[in-house]
Design an enzyme around this catalytic site. Structure first.
Site, mmCIF file in Angstrom:
data_model
loop_
_atom_site.group_PDB
_atom_site.id
_atom_site.type_symbol
_atom_site.label_atom_id
_atom_site.label_comp_id
_atom_site.label_asym_id
_atom_site.label_seq_id
_atom_site.Cartn_x
_atom_site.Cartn_y
_atom_site.Cartn_z
ATOM 1 N N ARG A 35 0.832 -1.217 0.000
ATOM 2 C CA ARG A 35 0.000 0.000 0.000
ATOM 3 C C ARG A 35 0.866 1.266 0.000
ATOM 4 N NH1 ARG A 35 -5.290 -1.646 1.525
ATOM 5 N NH2 ARG A 35 -5.462 -3.753 0.718
ATOM 6 N N ASP A 140 -18.903 5.873 1.346
ATOM 7 C CA ASP A 140 -17.627 5.208 1.582
ATOM 8 C C ASP A 140 -16.617 6.316 1.869
ATOM 9 O OD1 ASP A 140 -16.541 2.136 0.770
ATOM 10 O OD2 ASP A 140 -14.984 3.669 0.921
HETATM 11 C C1 LIG Z 1 -14.207 -4.791 2.121
HETATM 12 S S1 LIG Z 1 -15.101 -3.402 1.578
HETATM 13 C C2 LIG Z 1 -16.755 -3.962 1.857
HETATM 14 C C3 LIG Z 1 -17.698 -3.515 0.778
HETATM 15 C C4 LIG Z 1 -19.121 -4.010 0.915
HETATM 16 N N1 LIG Z 1 -19.741 -3.468 2.095
HETATM 17 C C5 LIG Z 1 -19.208 -5.516 0.925
HETATM 18 O O1 LIG Z 1 -19.509 -6.108 1.949
HETATM 19 O O2 LIG Z 1 -18.956 -6.121 -0.124
HETATM 20 C C6 LIG Z 1 -14.855 -2.229 2.910
HETATM 21 C C7 LIG Z 1 -15.139 -0.792 2.514
HETATM 22 O O3 LIG Z 1 -15.157 -0.009 3.707
HETATM 23 C C8 LIG Z 1 -14.620 1.256 3.410
HETATM 24 N N2 LIG Z 1 -14.173 1.920 4.657
HETATM 25 C C9 LIG Z 1 -13.089 1.624 5.409
HETATM 26 N N3 LIG Z 1 -13.002 2.475 6.448
HETATM 27 C C10 LIG Z 1 -14.044 3.325 6.355
HETATM 28 C C11 LIG Z 1 -14.485 4.433 7.130
HETATM 29 N N4 LIG Z 1 -13.829 4.846 8.214
HETATM 30 N N5 LIG Z 1 -15.598 5.080 6.737
HETATM 31 C C12 LIG Z 1 -16.282 4.672 5.633
HETATM 32 N N6 LIG Z 1 -15.910 3.645 4.852
HETATM 33 C C13 LIG Z 1 -14.793 2.971 5.207
HETATM 34 C C14 LIG Z 1 -13.484 0.949 2.448
HETATM 35 O O4 LIG Z 1 -13.112 2.069 1.676
HETATM 36 C C15 LIG Z 1 -14.069 -0.187 1.621
HETATM 37 O O5 LIG Z 1 -14.623 0.269 0.413
#
Ligand SMILES: C[S@@+](CC[C@H](N)C(=O)[O-])C[C@H]1O[C@@H](n2cnc3c(N)ncnc32)[C@H](O)[C@@H]1O
Length: 281
Positions: A35, A140
């Site tokens: 990353r 997001d």
């Molecule tokens: C693994 S993905 C899950 C996507 C979807 N919810 C699913 O279950 O397929 C996790 C997402 O959480 C977002 N994320 C991580 N930290 C966050 C935060 N503090 N606030 C909002 N979104 C966040 C990331 O950018 C990412 O797109």
């Protein structure tokens, strides 16, 4: 100045936690290094990594930093039993009232999840033969994935089995074949009827308050994102989300997530599916 890989990784973890609440485990060294490479590429910063991290702490390259460290894995109809519950129980029940159905997807990544929610609603609409007034707000923290989601173009592979048998992709997507070096690729683009149900906006779940009103939503999806937070922070996020869910509304959590302190305020109606029974706090 001399510093070790551990020094860099510890600084990254501290900054990431401060900006997003994401807690990176100690066994994530390879991921962190990858990353960091992404951050260097995306920021086009040519100097020393510690200097770049200092700039992030000072408020520069914050978006590039956050976008580099989020994990965005997702797909259409992931954990499809949640969409079956939406289709067979939650939405038909909400449809009876005739009120607008407000759905919220709190970590939408590249959009497959909120589009799946909207497709499910349109399926119920067709099934019951009644026009439903509904919307999906999708948020997001990562601006790149939100841009991707708003664009609504996805690679499609017939073998991926992303869509359940009750969804006909051609109903919701236009198909386009694109030729590239790797051969031919099928791209699918979200049709307008589906797209107009969704609003994408950037939001950090770690913020003290969220830009929604109390009890605004009938449906809240918070899946596969809490796992990145400490137990204490998961609780804080869940309580904030819960305040925006109506009593009787449904909260859907990811497969390795649980309602934590909210357990006495919800009724479990399926695998990580919870109905809000009363206000918690
Ligand atoms: C693994 S993905 C899950 C996507 C979807 N919810 C699913 O279950 O397929 C996790 C997402 O959480 C977002 N994320 C991580 N930290 C966050 C935060 N503090 N606030 C909002 N979104 C966040 C990331 O950018 C990412 O797109």
């Amino acid at each position: 100045m001399k510093y070790t890989t551990d020094d860099v990784h510890n600084r990254v973890k501290k900054i990431l936690y401060g900006l997003t609440g994401i807690t990176l485990a100690d066994n994530k060294d390879i991921m962190i290094s990858n990353r960091i490479d992404k951050l260097k590429r995306d920021s086009k910063y040519k100097g020393d990594i510690m200097d770049l991290l200092h700039l992030v702490e000072e408020g520069s390259y914050v978006t590039e930093f956050i976008n580099s460290f989020t994990t965005n894995k997702t797909h259409f109809f992931r954990e499809d039993f949640h969409f079956l519950d939406l289709k067979n129980r939650a939405i038909p029940q909400l449809a009876k009232s005739g009120n607008k159905i407000n759905m919220y997807c709190s970590a939408s990544s590249t959009g497959e999840e909120p589009y799946s929610m909207a497709m499910t609603l349109l399926e119920v609409q067709d099934e019951i033969g009644k026009k439903l007034n509904a919307s999906v707000i999708a948020t997001d923290i990562d601006t790149n994935v939100l841009q991707y989601a708003a664009n609504g173009v996805y690679r499609y592979s017939k073998s991926s089995k992303e869509f359940p048998e009750w969804i006909k992709p051609s109903k919701y997507f236009k198909r386009r074949i694109e030729k590239n070096l790797a051969g031919e690729e099928i791209l699918i683009k979200v049709k307008d009827e589906l797209k107009k149900m969704l609003t994408f906006q950037v939001m950090n779940l770690n913020d003290n308050t969220y830009p929604f009103s109390k009890n605004q939503f009938d449906i809240v999806f918070c899946r596969n994102v809490l796992i990145y937070f400490s137990a204490e922070d998961q609780n804080k996020i869940l309580k904030k989300l819960f305040s925006h869910l109506k009593i009787g509304g449904t909260l859907y959590l990811g497969h390795s997530e649980n309602p934590q302190d909210l357990v006495n305020y919800v009724k479990r109606v399926g695998q990580n599916i919870f109905i809000k029974e009363k206000e918690a706090f």
